[in-house]
Write an enzyme that holds these catalytic residues in place. Structure first.
Site, PDB file in Angstrom:
ATOM      1  NE  ARG A 236      -4.292  -1.479   0.355  1.00  0.00           N
ATOM      2  CZ  ARG A 236      -4.471  -2.560  -0.415  1.00  0.00           C
ATOM      3  NH1 ARG A 236      -3.597  -2.857  -1.355  1.00  0.00           N
ATOM      4  NH2 ARG A 236      -5.539  -3.323  -0.269  1.00  0.00           N
ATOM      5  CD  GLU A 265      -3.366   3.381  -4.996  1.00  0.00           C
ATOM      6  OE1 GLU A 265      -4.419   2.751  -5.199  1.00  0.00           O
ATOM      7  OE2 GLU A 265      -2.305   2.837  -4.658  1.00  0.00           O
ATOM      8  CG  HIS A 284      -3.774  -0.615  -6.475  1.00  0.00           C
ATOM      9  ND1 HIS A 284      -4.030   0.021  -5.287  1.00  0.00           N
ATOM     10  CD2 HIS A 284      -3.741  -1.938  -6.176  1.00  0.00           C
ATOM     11  CE1 HIS A 284      -4.161  -0.877  -4.315  1.00  0.00           C
ATOM     12  NE2 HIS A 284      -3.978  -2.077  -4.840  1.00  0.00           N
TER      13      HIS A 284
HETATM   14  P1  NAP Z   1      -0.485 -11.588   4.691  1.00  0.00           P
HETATM   15  O1  NAP Z   1      -0.466 -13.033   4.330  1.00  0.00           O
HETATM   16  O2  NAP Z   1      -1.248 -11.147   5.882  1.00  0.00           O
HETATM   17  O3  NAP Z   1       1.044 -11.127   4.820  1.00  0.00           O
HETATM   18  C1  NAP Z   1       1.436  -9.930   5.401  1.00  0.00           C
HETATM   19  C2  NAP Z   1       2.759 -10.180   6.112  1.00  0.00           C
HETATM   20  O4  NAP Z   1       3.240  -8.927   6.604  1.00  0.00           O
HETATM   21  C3  NAP Z   1       2.636 -11.119   7.290  1.00  0.00           C
HETATM   22  O5  NAP Z   1       3.550 -12.178   7.135  1.00  0.00           O
HETATM   23  C4  NAP Z   1       2.964 -10.258   8.507  1.00  0.00           C
HETATM   24  O6  NAP Z   1       3.728 -11.028   9.423  1.00  0.00           O
HETATM   25  C5  NAP Z   1       3.810  -9.140   7.885  1.00  0.00           C
HETATM   26  N1  NAP Z   1       3.760  -7.895   8.671  1.00  0.00           N
HETATM   27  C6  NAP Z   1       2.705  -7.327   9.288  1.00  0.00           C
HETATM   28  N2  NAP Z   1       3.081  -6.220   9.918  1.00  0.00           N
HETATM   29  C7  NAP Z   1       4.421  -6.082   9.713  1.00  0.00           C
HETATM   30  C8  NAP Z   1       5.390  -5.140  10.122  1.00  0.00           C
HETATM   31  N3  NAP Z   1       5.061  -4.122  10.901  1.00  0.00           N
HETATM   32  N4  NAP Z   1       6.659  -5.326   9.706  1.00  0.00           N
HETATM   33  C9  NAP Z   1       7.014  -6.381   8.943  1.00  0.00           C
HETATM   34  N5  NAP Z   1       6.133  -7.308   8.520  1.00  0.00           N
HETATM   35  C10 NAP Z   1       4.859  -7.160   8.897  1.00  0.00           C
HETATM   36  O7  NAP Z   1      -1.044 -10.720   3.481  1.00  0.00           O
HETATM   37  P2  NAP Z   1      -0.868 -10.973   1.906  1.00  0.00           P
HETATM   38  O8  NAP Z   1      -2.029 -11.706   1.395  1.00  0.00           O
HETATM   39  O9  NAP Z   1       0.503 -11.474   1.636  1.00  0.00           O
HETATM   40  O10 NAP Z   1      -1.007  -9.447   1.407  1.00  0.00           O
HETATM   41  C11 NAP Z   1      -0.065  -8.478   1.828  1.00  0.00           C
HETATM   42  C12 NAP Z   1      -0.504  -7.090   1.473  1.00  0.00           C
HETATM   43  O11 NAP Z   1      -0.351  -6.904   0.074  1.00  0.00           O
HETATM   44  C13 NAP Z   1      -1.980  -6.778   1.717  1.00  0.00           C
HETATM   45  O12 NAP Z   1      -2.203  -6.351   3.046  1.00  0.00           O
HETATM   46  C14 NAP Z   1      -2.272  -5.676   0.728  1.00  0.00           C
HETATM   47  O13 NAP Z   1      -2.085  -4.417   1.326  1.00  0.00           O
HETATM   48  C15 NAP Z   1      -1.215  -5.878  -0.349  1.00  0.00           C
HETATM   49  N6  NAP Z   1      -1.805  -6.288  -1.653  1.00  0.00           N
HETATM   50  C16 NAP Z   1      -1.651  -5.466  -2.711  1.00  0.00           C
HETATM   51  C17 NAP Z   1      -2.144  -5.834  -3.942  1.00  0.00           C
HETATM   52  C18 NAP Z   1      -1.973  -4.957  -5.147  1.00  0.00           C
HETATM   53  O14 NAP Z   1      -2.838  -4.936  -5.996  1.00  0.00           O
HETATM   54  N7  NAP Z   1      -0.860  -4.257  -5.262  1.00  0.00           N
HETATM   55  C19 NAP Z   1      -2.827  -7.044  -4.085  1.00  0.00           C
HETATM   56  C20 NAP Z   1      -2.962  -7.858  -2.981  1.00  0.00           C
HETATM   57  C21 NAP Z   1      -2.447  -7.471  -1.753  1.00  0.00           C
HETATM   58  P3  NAP Z   1       3.808 -10.636  10.973  1.00  0.00           P
HETATM   59  O15 NAP Z   1       2.402 -10.464  11.422  1.00  0.00           O
HETATM   60  O16 NAP Z   1       4.535 -11.781  11.602  1.00  0.00           O
HETATM   61  O17 NAP Z   1       4.600  -9.397  11.040  1.00  0.00           O
END
Ligand code: NAP
Length: 318
Positions: A236, A265, A284
């Site tokens: 994000r 955005e 995005h």
């Molecule tokens: P996820 O499985 O929840 O993975 C997020 C990871 O970030 C977790 O492993 C979490 O581990 C870690 N995290 C959380 N807070 C943190 C911090 N302060 N410092 C370091 N690591 C941290 O989510 P996902 O499905 O992979 O998606 C991730 C993100 O990608 C979404 O939240 C969304 O914002 C973004 N996204 C963007 C698009 C796009 O179109 N560009 C599409 C899909 C998703 P811990 O809790 O152990 O820290």
């Protein structure tokens, strides 16, 4: 019961809702449903099918006493006041997993495009400016055998790491908690945030948007990166201090950036970041593969039905 759908969806997605409920759908695919209309239609709504462009907050909850389900067609839910929803017994659904591969693909596309200057090179041809092959013309950075550092080793982070293995990359990651299984299966090494910044050739940000991650990449962090390093953000825009990123790119403190997300955005074409040749910017489109978006839409739709039938949501945020 009434369902408000804030974007236009195909009949195949919406008809199962129409069969059961009164459906009010915003009919413009490329425009956000105006806030006043969303508030007006939500007043007597039982469920909302929303997107990341809708701000679902206390103002809306307070005037929507019948609301039981908010279902977003995204994995990220930083646009939704989840605590406020839970307090009121409103279920919140999101769409993880089905978009993991498409978003990891786009992340890797940005790694390749930024490292190897693909958009810049394609523009040279479009402008008819290609004079001849030359030994160091449009040279970029190698990707294979380099070190990738993934901040946020969750579902998408792991999928990016899998792709990085195919490029024989060394994999570092940083999370708040360690992922032992990923360390074994992906040969990923857990490092501190600072160490990741200092050692990585490609720094990939995939942590969610939370108060803790707000502007987690700023002056101090970009200064720690190698001058040859590439920064990729497919999480994000709020996670990055864009002024600091601009300075780092402009002064060659880092080599390049590949960005799919921005603080505001859509980003304005006048934005200084977009004037830099070492920025590869996308609107995005992380999960924007047709099959993926259909799966996300179906899942978001099914969450509405599950919630209104009093069942658990397949993917409930809690
Ligand atoms: P996820 O499985 O929840 O993975 C997020 C990871 O970030 C977790 O492993 C979490 O581990 C870690 N995290 C959380 N807070 C943190 C911090 N302060 N410092 C370091 N690591 C941290 O989510 P996902 O499905 O992979 O998606 C991730 C993100 O990608 C979404 O939240 C969304 O914002 C973004 N996204 C963007 C698009 C796009 O179109 N560009 C599409 C899909 C998703 P811990 O809790 O152990 O820290």
């Amino acid at each position: 019961m009434k369902v408000v759908v804030t974007r236009k969806f195909p009949d195949s997605i919406i008809n199962p809702l129409r069969d059961k409920y009164e459906v009010v759908m915003w009919e413009y695919e490329d425009k956000v449903m105006p806030r006043d209309l969303l508030l007006k239609e939500s007043k007597d709504a039982d469920a909302l099918l929303v997107n990341l462009t809708d701000d679902i907050n206390n103002e809306l909850y307070e005037q929507s006493p019948k609301l039981k389900v908010v279902s977003t067609m995204a994995v990220g839910y930083d646009n939704i006041d989840v605590a406020g929803a839970i307090e009121r017994g409103i279920k919140v659904g999101h769409t993880p997993n089905v978009l993991t591969d498409a978003t990891a693909d786009l992340t890797f596309a940005l790694i390749l495009a930024s490292g190897r200057r693909l958009i810049e090179a394609a523009d040279v041809i479009r402008r008819d400016e290609w004079k001849s092959w030359a030994p160091f013309y449009l040279t970029g950075q190698e990707v294979s055998h380099k070190t990738i550092g993934i901040i946020g080793m969750g579902r998408i982070g792991e999928a990016v790491a899998k792709r990085a293995q195919g490029f024989s990359m060394k994999i570092l990651y940083h999370n708040r908690s360690r992922k032992r299984e990923a360390e074994e299966t992906l040969h990923a090494s857990y490092v501190t945030f600072d160490e990741l910044l200092e050692r990585s050739d490609y720094v990939v940000l995939l942590a969610p948007s939370t108060p803790e991650t707000k502007k987690m990449m700023g002056h101090e962090q970009f200064a720690k990166m190698k001058k040859s390093a590439v920064f990729i953000n497919t999480s994000r825009g709020t996670n990055v201090d864009e002024e600091a990123l601009y300075e780092a790119l402009k002064t060659n403190e880092i080599y390049a950036a590949g960005l799919d997300v921005f603080d505001q955005e859509p980003i304005s074409a006048d934005h200084p970041l977009l004037k830099l040749p070492n920025v590869t910017a996308m609107p995005h489109i992380g999960s924007a593969a047709l099959e993926t978006r259909m799966k996300m839409a179906q899942m978001a739709r099914d969450h509405i039905i599950q919630g209104l039938e009093g069942r658990d949501l397949t993917h409930e945020v809690n």
